[in-house]
Design a protein around this motif. Structure first.
Motif, PDB file in Angstrom:
ATOM      1  N   UNK A   1      12.850  33.817 117.624  1.00 52.64           N
ATOM      2  CA  UNK A   1      12.844  33.843 119.029  1.00 52.64           C
ATOM      3  C   UNK A   1      13.195  32.695 119.519  1.00 52.64           C
ATOM      4  N   UNK A   2      13.886  33.062 120.620  1.00 46.00           N
ATOM      5  CA  UNK A   2      14.530  31.684 121.403  1.00 46.00           C
ATOM      6  C   UNK A   2      13.821  31.930 122.833  1.00 46.00           C
ATOM      7  N   UNK A   3      13.175  30.613 123.096  1.00 43.80           N
ATOM      8  CA  UNK A   3      12.333  30.744 124.334  1.00 43.80           C
ATOM      9  C   UNK A   3      11.536  31.991 124.543  1.00 43.80           C
ATOM     10  N   UNK A   4      10.579  32.262 123.633  1.00 40.69           N
ATOM     11  CA  UNK A   4       9.770  33.094 123.428  1.00 40.69           C
ATOM     12  C   UNK A   4      10.317  34.613 123.548  1.00 40.69           C
ATOM     13  N   UNK A   5      11.582  34.823 123.276  1.00 46.45           N
ATOM     14  CA  UNK A   5      12.269  36.215 123.177  1.00 46.45           C
ATOM     15  C   UNK A   5      12.737  36.176 121.886  1.00 46.45           C
ATOM     16  N   UNK A   6      12.787  37.571 121.559  1.00 45.74           N
ATOM     17  CA  UNK A   6      13.363  37.982 120.253  1.00 45.74           C
ATOM     18  C   UNK A   6      15.166  37.812 120.405  1.00 45.74           C
ATOM     19  N   UNK A   7      15.527  37.195 119.418  1.00 43.03           N
ATOM     20  CA  UNK A   7      16.988  36.971 119.580  1.00 43.03           C
ATOM     21  C   UNK A   7      17.699  37.434 118.061  1.00 43.03           C
ATOM     22  N   UNK A   8      18.476  38.673 117.991  1.00 46.41           N
ATOM     23  CA  UNK A   8      18.997  39.047 116.835  1.00 46.41           C
ATOM     24  C   UNK A   8      18.184  40.062 116.186  1.00 46.41           C
ATOM     25  N   UNK A   9      18.450  40.449 115.041  1.00 46.02           N
ATOM     26  CA  UNK A   9      17.772  41.582 114.310  1.00 46.02           C
ATOM     27  C   UNK A   9      16.497  41.155 113.509  1.00 46.02           C
ATOM     28  N   UNK A  10      15.629  42.096 113.422  1.00 48.30           N
ATOM     29  CA  UNK A  10      14.531  41.870 112.624  1.00 48.30           C
ATOM     30  C   UNK A  10      14.943  42.114 111.072  1.00 48.30           C
ATOM     31  N   UNK A  11      14.274  41.467 110.352  1.00 48.51           N
ATOM     32  CA  UNK A  11      14.240  41.477 108.741  1.00 48.51           C
ATOM     33  C   UNK A  11      13.057  42.365 108.360  1.00 48.51           C
ATOM     34  N   UNK A  12      13.301  43.118 107.214  1.00 47.71           N
ATOM     35  CA  UNK A  12      11.809  43.848 107.014  1.00 47.71           C
ATOM     36  C   UNK A  12      11.884  43.739 105.605  1.00 47.71           C
TER      37      UNK A  12
END
Ligand SMILES: [Zn+2]
Length: 309
Positions: free
Chosen positions: A18-29
């Motif tokens: 999270x950058x500034x409380x927003x998702x940045x980039x892909x999620x890992x699972x």
């Protein structure tokens, strides 16, 4: 700019940056989508993994997320937030019926140590998963200054709230009936909400039908199933009414893998019979789509807030 990492542990592990409380980039699972598995994951997949290994998996994901940027410009992390099902206090998982191997685990301490071994130094904050969803809803809807409550309807029944308040808040185990025959709750308690609404509890009640069939049969007019579906909604209304009588009206959100069973008009009609004081009647009810992002953002936001960020 604040940089945080959110991790959510449910039937699987998902993490993101999270950058500034927003998702940045892909999620890992984990279990990974890299291994192109077509089979649906089984709900018990994580329960088979020893606790130490779980910590290593989480630390590994965090290492990938911090190192994934080629430029070393900002590997500085402000916080790491981890959301887990169960009772969490001061970084310790005191109880976790659906992930038994982490019961009693000093998760904050263990993960901090594992991360240090990988050269990552950042404060770790552990939150309850339903609280994380509430935080995520509040953050993504610009409601961080208001009270937000979330019911998660799945194998267990979770209750989350934002802002975080010290306490246990096991809303799924609130007593909603005095009938001694209501004893299906996973915790063993009689009359509990989860003993009526929880997936496991429903399977124990209807040994001949899956929960999906119970709700489908009710739609087709089967009297026994219809009666249960009504009880299911009345139980949720009773628990929600109790929280309205304690903390006031406001917004309630509903999510979780069984949220598809929920009929808001039916819930509302029962709730209206239970909440009669006019200052308390301004509540609102909303179904949230099932996603991992909300809890993930909430885990990160809770961590930043807990650490004063
Ligand atoms: Zn219970």
């Amino acid at each position: 700019m604040t940089t945080a990492i959110g991790v959510v542990i449910t039937e699987h592990i998902v993490s993101g940056r999270l950058e500034d409380q927003q998702l940045a980039g892909k999620l890992l699972r984990y279990p990974g989508d890299s291994e192109s598995t077509d089979q649906p994951e089984t709900p018990d997949e994580l329960t088979a993994i020893p606790d130490g290994e779980l910590v290593e998996i989480i630390a590994g994901q965090i290492a990938i997320l911090t190192g994934s940027e080629k430029t070393p410009r900002e590997t500085q992390l402000d916080a790491i937030g981890v959301a887990v099902p169960g009772i969490v206090r001061s970084g310790v998982v005191e109880e976790s019926p659906n992930l038994p191997q982490i019961k009693g685990m000093r998760l904050k301490e263990k993960l901090t140590k594992a991360l240090e071994g990988l050269g990552i130094a950042a404060p770790v904050h552990v939150a309850n998963d339903a609280d994380a969803i509430a935080a995520g809803v509040a953050a993504t809807r610009g409601r961080l200054d208001k009270i937000t409550r979330v019911w998660t309807i799945g194998n267990g029944i979770g209750y989350g709230r934002w802002p975080y308040v010290e306490g246990v808040w096991e809303g799924g185990h609130i007593t909603v009936t005095l009938d001694p025959k209501e004893h299906y709750c996973g915790c063993g308690g009689v009359g509990h909400l989860e003993g009526i609404m929880g997936h496991r509890a429903m399977r124990m009640r209807f040994l001949d039908l899956e929960p999906e069939e119970v709700f489908a049969n009710a739609k087709e007019g089967d009297a026994r199933c219809r009666e249960f579906v009504d009880l299911w909604h009345r139980a949720l209304a009773a628990a929600t009414a109790s929280f309205i009588h304690l903390a006031g009206p406001g917004r309630f959100y509903f999510t979780g893998c069984n949220v598809g069973f929920l009929e808001l008009p039916l819930l509302r009609s029962h709730l209206e019979t239970m909440v009669r004081m006019s200052p308390l009647q301004s509540f609102s009810l909303e179904i949230l789509p099932q996603d991992d992002e909300t809890a993930l953002i909430g885990a990160g936001v809770s961590a930043l807030r807990a650490l004063g960020g």
